[in-house]
Structure formats: C-alpha cells, structure tokens
Scaffold this active site. Structure first.
Site, PDB file in Angstrom:
ATOM      1  N   GLY A 177      -4.618  -2.404  -4.332  1.00 52.81           N
ATOM      2  CA  GLY A 177      -3.579  -2.853  -3.381  1.00 52.81           C
ATOM      3  C   GLY A 177      -3.862  -3.994  -2.532  1.00 52.81           C
ATOM      4  CB  SER A 178      -2.711  -5.339   0.484  1.00 54.28           C
ATOM      5  OG  SER A 178      -1.191  -5.373   0.089  1.00 54.28           O
ATOM      6  CB  VAL A 179      -8.492  -4.192  -0.175  1.00 52.05           C
ATOM      7  CG1 VAL A 179      -8.075  -2.975   0.610  1.00 52.05           C
ATOM      8  CG2 VAL A 179      -8.425  -3.791  -1.684  1.00 52.05           C
TER       9      VAL A 179
END
Length: 685
Positions: free
Chosen positions: A390-392
């Site tokens: 995801g957005s990490v």
C-alpha cells in the site's frame, strides 16, 4: 688297492661337485631374496607404507562445546546445557553377535526414551530375532537348502523367506528396549564414539554403567550438551535449531558439509542464526588418531589436534525490546479480532532497524490460531512473505518523479476521480482533494497524484475518459528506482529462503505500482526502504550479528572481541539530498500535519516520528480483504530507529475500516524503544 683309491677319488669329486652345485643354488636363491627385499623396501617401500597407514590408522573427531549467543547488551540468550551421556566406540570390525550380547547387557541398565523406541521398525525386530535364533536356519526347509546349493535360490531369496516366516506373535514378544539399544550399537561407525543415550540419563543409569565398564566393551560414560535459552520462546524461531546426535548432517546438505571437513554425525546449525553462523559457533574439534593391527585391535591412540570451543556471537537484537515487540503484536491482534468483519485477520509483522547501520533491533511475526487461542512465532515471514504494502511506498514514487524530471518541488496536480475510456471502473483517492502539491500528496496520501506521476513516467498522460496510453516497458524505470531503496530485490539479510516479492504483470494496472498495489514486498524490504529515506539515501544491509568473541570459560559474559562486523552500505540512491529532505518533510507532515493520515497516533508523542501509512487491497481464501501498514522513523532530526509494520488481511472488503492495528502497533513499538532507552536498558549499538 690302486683301483680302490681311484674309486674313492671319483666319489669325493662327485660329492664335491654336487656340494658346489648346491652352494651355487643357495647363493642364487639368497641373491634373489635380497634383490626382492631391496625392491620391496626401496622401490615399493613408500607405497606399502602409505597403504599400511591408510588401512590401519583412523582419525576420529571429538565435538567441543558450541559457542554461546548474546543480545546486543551482552545478555546471555543461548547457551549449552551439559547432559549425562552413555557412549559406545565400536572396534574396527564389530560382529553382529557381539553387538547383540552387549545390547542384552545394556538393556538391564538403560531404559531408552520413547522417541528412540518408536524408531524401531518390524524389520529391525526381525533382524534381531534372526540373530538370536541361529540366523534363522530352522526356518528354511531341506528342499530350499538343496535349491540354494543348486543356485536356484540365492542368499537374498533365503533371507526374504526367513523374514516372511517370523510370526507376528514372535515379534510382539520381543524386547523393544533391547532393539532400540542394538539399533544404536549397530549404526555406530568403527572407532568413532556414538551416543547410545544422551537424553534423560538417570543418576542410577549413569552410575551402573560406570560400575560395569569392564563388562561393557567399548561403552563409556561421557557428557553431551543441548541448547538452552534464557528467554524461552522470545525470538526462538530466528535463533534457529541445531541437529541432534541422531540427525547429524542435514540430508540435503551432506555434500556441502563434508566438503568442508565435517563428519556425517556432526551436529550443526540447521536453521537461521544457528545455521548462518555455524562456522563460528561450531568450534575446532579435537582429533585423535587410532592405530589398529590387522585384526582390528587398537595398538595406540594419539591426539593430533587439540579441540577449541566455538566462538560466541553478539546479536544486534535487544532481547528486552524484542520481547516487548512480540507482546505488543499479540495484544493488538487479540484486540483487533474483537472488532467486526475481522475473521480473515490472524497475523502481524514488525521489523525495527537502526537507520544509520542497518542493525536489526527487533523483528517479529506472530500468527494467532482462533481454535487453540495460541500464537505461533512466524518471524522468518518478515523476509519470506511478501504483501501488497500500500501507500507506504509513496515516498519512493515521489522521489522517482523528481529524479525522472516528471515532478518538481511544489508542483500542483489535480486530485480528481479518474476515468478511462472503455472501463466502467473509476479510480480515486480516499477523498477528492482537488489541487494539491507533492507534500500534501504525501501528507494526505493522494492516490491520484501518485497514479498520474507513474503514468507520466511510463510515457503517458492522463486525459479524462481517454485511453490509458503508456509504454509498458517503462515500468522498469520505476522498478529501477524502487530497487535502489530495496523494494523488489533481496535485502541481503543472508538467508537462502529470502524472497524478493512478486512483480505484477497486468499492464492495464501498471500505474498501481505507485501506491503499492501492483508488486509485493516483504516487511524487511519496507524496513530497508524506510531506513534508506531516514538516513539520507544509503541502503544498508540488514544485520543480525555485530560481534564475534572468544568464549569465556569463567562466566556468562562473552570473552575478548575477535571481530566487529561493520555496517555495510549496499548502494546509495541516485536522488539528491534536497529530494530526500523534501520527502522526509512530507513524511513528517503525515504524522504531524493538520491533515496527516497518522497525526492522531503520533502528533502528541515525545519522540517526534515521521512516516507513512498504507492500506491495500488483497485476498485471502478467495475473500477480498485489506492490508494495513506503516513505515516510519524517529526522532525526525536524528533517527535512531526505523520500523516497518504490516497487518495482512486486517478486515474484509466492503466495510469501513474497523481498526487501525498497524498504526497502534507502530505507536507502541516506538514508545517501548524510547522507554527502554530512558530506563537505561539499552546500550549504544
């Protein structure tokens, strides 16, 4: 009278002639013998000497204590527990009958463990039965003996007939304890000490064997060891295991170990740290040379090489911090699964590293079994299992945009609902954010900003309701820069089963790589990525051991320092210092900005963390779920610790996020680290 003398002279001459002939023959024979001896001693002497040595000299290696393992603060973690042992050293040519007689004597003294008795097979019992009953000759008929003499039945045929004719009742009546002992004796290598029993040897057994050594040829009492752990189950999986005396060398690595001089019955590390550092922990075995005569009798023994205990290793792991991380994971998993729509949730991972050195401070994976209500350690999953993170990863996306010239500091993009021609599906951020810049895109976690960046890197340009026109080959440009942070390539932690993750292959969704929704990454890769951003662009090799030390025989502390394992820089990223500082500022806004996605968990914390939250779609058992993640570091201005947290399959798709386990775990891990530091329980790594 004259004739008589002539006759005597003739006889004398004949005798003299025959004696001369005899003496000549003796001379010739002696000459031949001397020549032969000279040939044997001078010409063939070296060869025969070498042959005699090869035949009659046996070198046996004796194990030495294995090295101990300490944590970063020199707390003893793994050590050796001495155990009483009964050993057997067979002669050069052991005879089955003699072994059986010895086993009968020992069975009156020793009770083998259930594990050893359970190893006894029917075939073992049948072989012993035959040995005890005149090799089973009574089981063969005269007709079969005749056929054997006529070579119509071979030895193998007769043996099989004997086995088949041993009845079940005869097997049931046999002493399995005797069979277990005989099995041990018969598997021993000539002149090589072999453990008969080294587990749960009672004081009485030990004493009785000692008292009866004269009647137990080849048997002796000794001391063996097993590995003990000071902190129980903490970090137990990664510490690894050592093979037992029965196992010896792992079957799949026999060739590797024997090429390095190991014996088949050597005990070696068979997993993770015990295996990775086996060459250090193993020590130098004592070697004894045994000389035997042609009958196999021992003539003499000589120690040709003194043994030396294995060296100790000092981990980078803080065992107290490790224990707290494991506790935090378990408590937060229990808490999260109480929430609705979390029936797919059972696992969480954490990796904590020093950004400047790559030294791992703690790493843990735990799996919760809902049936037994127990946890299983799955720490190796931090580098063997990959997930949609995801957005990490959006920090890497922004930096790739800078480096490729697609984005500039402060550049504005429209965060909108994205629609593509021919596709009923729409793409958007969690909230429509309208016009935002790069820092806001990180702070608020804009998917659209990242998608548009990736599309342009791949040669396209987003046009509302237009065709997604990209060059698929250019996704490798994005992967090239992601790789520089450790995303999508091995971290080099040192274990053969490390995975690099899986690359997505659906070209129509290639732009999803920008938000961590295409390729998969391990928690260790994400930890390496966040440390690279935190330390200013240096990808560090994850390190689990920091020192090798001499063994200390006088206490539990390690001995003198032999070698310090220096941190290793694997590469420096192409991005400039200004680019990295820009993304660092964006990560600080995530945890402290007015609209930061993690401000509710970190804004009031004293350690001043920066980082990035993540949420990604996934599947488990055919059910669509969501993964939760966080990657961050603290303190912001001088990072001491960087962490990566992932909670896979945190909840089912279609429901509002019922919990924030990844953020809460991250918050608590940071707190645990700095609380321990304040209490003085951590040393400078």
């Amino acid at each position: 009278m004259k004739k008589k003398r002539q006759k005597e002279n003739i006889v004398k001459n004949l005798i003299r002639s025959r004696l001369n002939g005899l003496f000549f023959m003796v001379f010739v024979l002696f000459s031949i013998l001397i020549l032969r001896l000279g040939f044997v001693q001078i010409i063939k002497g070296e060869a025969y000497s070498a042959q005699a040595k090869e035949t009659d000299v046996t070198t046996v290696s004796y194990s030495v204590p294995r090295g101990r393992i300490y944590d970063t603060n020199k707390k003893l973690v793994v050590y050796n527990i001495p155990e009483k042992a009964i050993v057997y050293t067979p002669p050069k040519y052991p005879q089955p009958g003699e072994l059986l007689e010895l086993a009968k004597k020992l069975t009156t003294i020793l009770v083998m463990t259930d594990r050893e008795i359970n190893k006894v097979t029917d075939r073992d019992l049948k072989d012993i039965w035959l040995l005890a009953h005149n090799n089973g000759t009574d089981l063969i008929t005269k007709k079969e003996e005749k056929l054997h003499k006529q070579e119509k039945l071979n030895d193998k045929d007769l043996y099989q007939l004997k086995l088949n004719r041993i009845t079940e009742s005869e097997l049931q009546a046999m002493d399995k304890n005797l069979a277990a002992i005989y099995r041990k004796l018969s598997s021993a290598v000539a002149l090589t000490p072999t453990m008969i029993k080294n587990e749960n040897v009672t004081e009485e057994e030990y004493a009785k064997v000692s008292e009866n050594l004269e009647n137990l040829p080849g048997v002796d009492v000794s001391t063996d060891w097993k590995r003990g752990r000071t902190y129980g189950e903490t970090f137990w999986n990664m510490l690894g295991e050592v093979t037992s005396a029965d196992e010896g060398l792992p079957a799949d690595k026999v060739e590797y170990y024997t090429s390095k001089g190991y014996e088949l019955n050597d005990r070696v590390g068979k997993s993770y740290i015990e295996e990775l550092y086996d060459g250090v922990l193993q020590g130098q075995k004592e070697k004894v040379e045994t000389v035997t005569d042609t009958n196999g009798n021992v003539v003499s023994t000589e120690t040709v090489s003194e043994g030396k205990s294995g060296k100790d290793i000092v981990l980078t792991i803080d065992i107290e911090f490790q224990a707290q991380v494991e506790k935090i994971i378990q408590e937060e998993l229990i808490s999260a699964i109480q929430k609705p729509h979390t029936d797919t949730l059972d696992t969480a991972f954490v990796v904590a590293m020093e950004p400047k050195t790559g030294r791992i401070l703690a790493m843990s994976g735990n799996v919760f079994d809902r049936q037994s209500r127990e946890f299983t350690d799955f720490t190796p999953g931090t580098f063997t299992y990959a997930f949609e993170q995801g957005s990490v990863v959006k920090g890497a996306t922004v930096l790739t945009g800078y480096q490729t010239g697609i984005r500039d500091f402060g550049e504005i993009e429209l965060d909108e609902v994205m629609r593509f021609k021919g596709s009923p599906k729409t793409f958007s951020s969690y909230l429509v954010m309208n016009r935002i810049n790069d820092l806001e895109a990180l702070e608020r976690s804009s998917n659209v900003y990242m998608w548009k960046t990736a599309i342009e890197i791949m040669g396209g340009k987003y046009i509302p309701n237009g065709t997604l026109n990209i060059n698929p080959q250019k996704i490798e440009t994005i992967r090239y820069y992601f790789n520089q942070f450790g995303l999508g390539i091995p971290t080099k932690i040192g274990f053969d089963n490390e995975t690099a993750g899986i690359k997505g292959t659906n070209t129509s969704t290639y732009f999803q790589i920008a938000i961590g929704q295409l390729d998969t990454y391990t928690p260790m890769q994400v930890a390496q990525y966040i440390t690279t951003i935190a330390n200013g662009g240096y990808r560090m090799k994850p390190q689990l051991v920091k020192e090798i030390r001499e063994p200390n025989k006088n206490g539990d502390e390690p001995g003198n320092l032999i070698d310090e394992i220096e941190p290793m820089v694997l590469n420096q990223v192409d991005m400039s210092e200004e680019m990295l500082k820009r993304v660092q500022q964006g990560f600080w806004l995530v945890t402290h900005g007015p609209k930061g996605t993690a401000r509710g968990y970190f804004k009031g914390e004293p350690y001043n963390a920066a980082g990035k939250t993540g949420t990604s779609e996934s599947y488990k058992n055919g059910v669509k779920t969501w993964n939760l993640s966080f990657a961050g570091y603290a303190p912001f201005n001088n990072p001491e610790i960087a962490i990566a947290v992932i909670v896979p399959n945190a909840y089912r798709d279609g429901y509002a996020q019922p919990h924030s386990a990844a953020n809460i775990i991250s918050q608590r891990v940071f707190r645990a680290y700095f609380d321990l530091k304040e209490k003085g329980q951590q040393t400078t790594k």
